[in-house]
Write a protein that holds these residues in place. Structure first.
Motif, short mmCIF file in Angstrom:
data_model
loop_
_atom_site.label_atom_id
_atom_site.label_comp_id
_atom_site.label_asym_id
_atom_site.label_seq_id
_atom_site.Cartn_x
_atom_site.Cartn_y
_atom_site.Cartn_z
N MET A 1 -2.52 6.34 -18.57
CA MET A 1 -1.59 6.24 -17.47
C MET A 1 -2.22 5.37 -16.38
O MET A 1 -3.36 5.57 -15.98
CB MET A 1 -1.30 7.63 -16.94
CG MET A 1 -0.58 7.65 -15.64
SD MET A 1 -0.58 9.37 -15.19
CE MET A 1 0.31 9.48 -13.79
N SER A 2 -1.48 4.43 -15.91
CA SER A 2 -1.95 3.54 -14.86
C SER A 2 -1.62 4.13 -13.49
O SER A 2 -0.49 4.56 -13.24
CB SER A 2 -1.27 2.18 -15.02
OG SER A 2 -1.66 1.33 -13.98
N VAL A 3 -2.62 4.18 -12.62
CA VAL A 3 -2.44 4.72 -11.28
C VAL A 3 -2.52 3.56 -10.29
O VAL A 3 -3.49 2.81 -10.29
CB VAL A 3 -3.53 5.78 -10.96
CG1 VAL A 3 -3.41 6.26 -9.54
CG2 VAL A 3 -3.45 6.92 -11.93
N THR A 4 -1.47 3.42 -9.49
CA THR A 4 -1.46 2.35 -8.49
C THR A 4 -0.97 2.90 -7.17
O THR A 4 -0.30 3.93 -7.11
CB THR A 4 -0.54 1.19 -8.91
OG1 THR A 4 0.78 1.69 -9.07
CG2 THR A 4 -1.00 0.55 -10.21
N GLY A 5 -1.30 2.20 -6.11
CA GLY A 5 -0.85 2.59 -4.78
C GLY A 5 -1.99 3.16 -3.96
O GLY A 5 -3.15 3.14 -4.35
N LEU A 6 -1.62 3.67 -2.80
CA LEU A 6 -2.60 4.25 -1.89
C LEU A 6 -2.76 5.74 -2.15
O LEU A 6 -1.83 6.41 -2.58
CB LEU A 6 -2.17 4.04 -0.43
CG LEU A 6 -2.18 2.61 0.09
CD1 LEU A 6 -1.71 2.58 1.53
CD2 LEU A 6 -3.56 1.99 -0.04
N CYS A 7 -3.94 6.23 -1.84
CA CYS A 7 -4.24 7.66 -1.95
C CYS A 7 -3.23 8.44 -1.10
O CYS A 7 -2.97 8.10 0.04
CB CYS A 7 -5.66 7.91 -1.43
SG CYS A 7 -6.12 9.64 -1.31
N GLN A 8 -2.67 9.48 -1.69
CA GLN A 8 -1.67 10.28 -0.99
C GLN A 8 -2.29 11.24 0.02
O GLN A 8 -1.57 11.89 0.76
CB GLN A 8 -0.82 11.04 -1.99
CG GLN A 8 0.10 10.11 -2.77
CD GLN A 8 0.96 10.86 -3.76
OE1 GLN A 8 0.54 11.08 -4.88
NE2 GLN A 8 2.15 11.25 -3.33
N ILE A 9 -3.61 11.32 0.07
CA ILE A 9 -4.27 12.17 1.06
C ILE A 9 -4.71 11.34 2.27
O ILE A 9 -4.32 11.62 3.39
CB ILE A 9 -5.46 12.94 0.43
CG1 ILE A 9 -4.92 13.91 -0.62
CG2 ILE A 9 -6.26 13.68 1.51
CD1 ILE A 9 -5.97 14.68 -1.37
N CYS A 10 -5.53 10.31 2.04
CA CYS A 10 -6.02 9.52 3.18
C CYS A 10 -5.11 8.34 3.52
O CYS A 10 -5.21 7.79 4.62
CB CYS A 10 -7.45 9.04 2.94
SG CYS A 10 -7.63 7.82 1.60
N GLU A 11 -4.29 7.94 2.59
CA GLU A 11 -3.34 6.83 2.77
C GLU A 11 -4.00 5.51 3.19
O GLU A 11 -3.38 4.68 3.84
CB GLU A 11 -2.25 7.21 3.77
CG GLU A 11 -1.43 8.39 3.31
CD GLU A 11 -0.33 8.79 4.28
OE1 GLU A 11 -0.34 8.31 5.43
OE2 GLU A 11 0.53 9.58 3.87
N SER A 12 -5.29 5.34 2.80
CA SER A 12 -5.94 4.08 3.13
C SER A 12 -6.69 3.48 1.95
O SER A 12 -6.75 2.26 1.82
CB SER A 12 -6.90 4.25 4.32
OG SER A 12 -7.90 5.20 4.01
N ALA A 13 -7.26 4.31 1.09
CA ALA A 13 -8.00 3.81 -0.08
C ALA A 13 -7.06 3.68 -1.28
O ALA A 13 -6.05 4.38 -1.37
CB ALA A 13 -9.15 4.75 -0.40
N GLU A 14 -7.43 2.82 -2.18
CA GLU A 14 -6.65 2.61 -3.40
C GLU A 14 -6.77 3.85 -4.30
O GLU A 14 -7.86 4.35 -4.55
CB GLU A 14 -7.16 1.38 -4.15
CG GLU A 14 -6.30 0.94 -5.29
CD GLU A 14 -4.94 0.41 -4.87
OE1 GLU A 14 -4.01 0.51 -5.70
OE2 GLU A 14 -4.81 -0.10 -3.75
N ALA A 15 -5.65 4.35 -4.77
CA ALA A 15 -5.64 5.51 -5.67
C ALA A 15 -6.16 5.10 -7.04
O ALA A 15 -5.83 4.03 -7.54
CB ALA A 15 -4.23 6.07 -5.79
#
Length: 60
Positions: A1-15
């Motif tokens: 599974m490919s994970v893309t986007g920003l971290c849903q906790i810090c909203e700044s680092a790449e997930a």
């Protein structure tokens, strides 16, 4: 599974990871690889393993 986007906790680092329990995509700093959970779910899991919802260990 490919994970893309920003971290849903810090909203700044790449997930980079997806939580096995809630499905949140999180960065390495907010992922517990031993449990396969985001830090929020990992904290809940640790509390439930201790048998105490407050997060403090129960009586011994």
């Amino acid at each position: 599974m490919s994970v893309t986007g920003l971290c849903q906790i810090c909203e700044s680092a790449e997930a980079q990871f997806a939580c096995d329990r809630c499905g949140a995509v999180v960065c390495q700093a907010h992922y517990d690889p031993a449990l396969g959970l985001c830090e929020e779910c990992a904290a809940e899991e640790r509390r439930s393993r201790n048998g105490d919802e407050s997060g403090f260990p129960g009586p011994r």
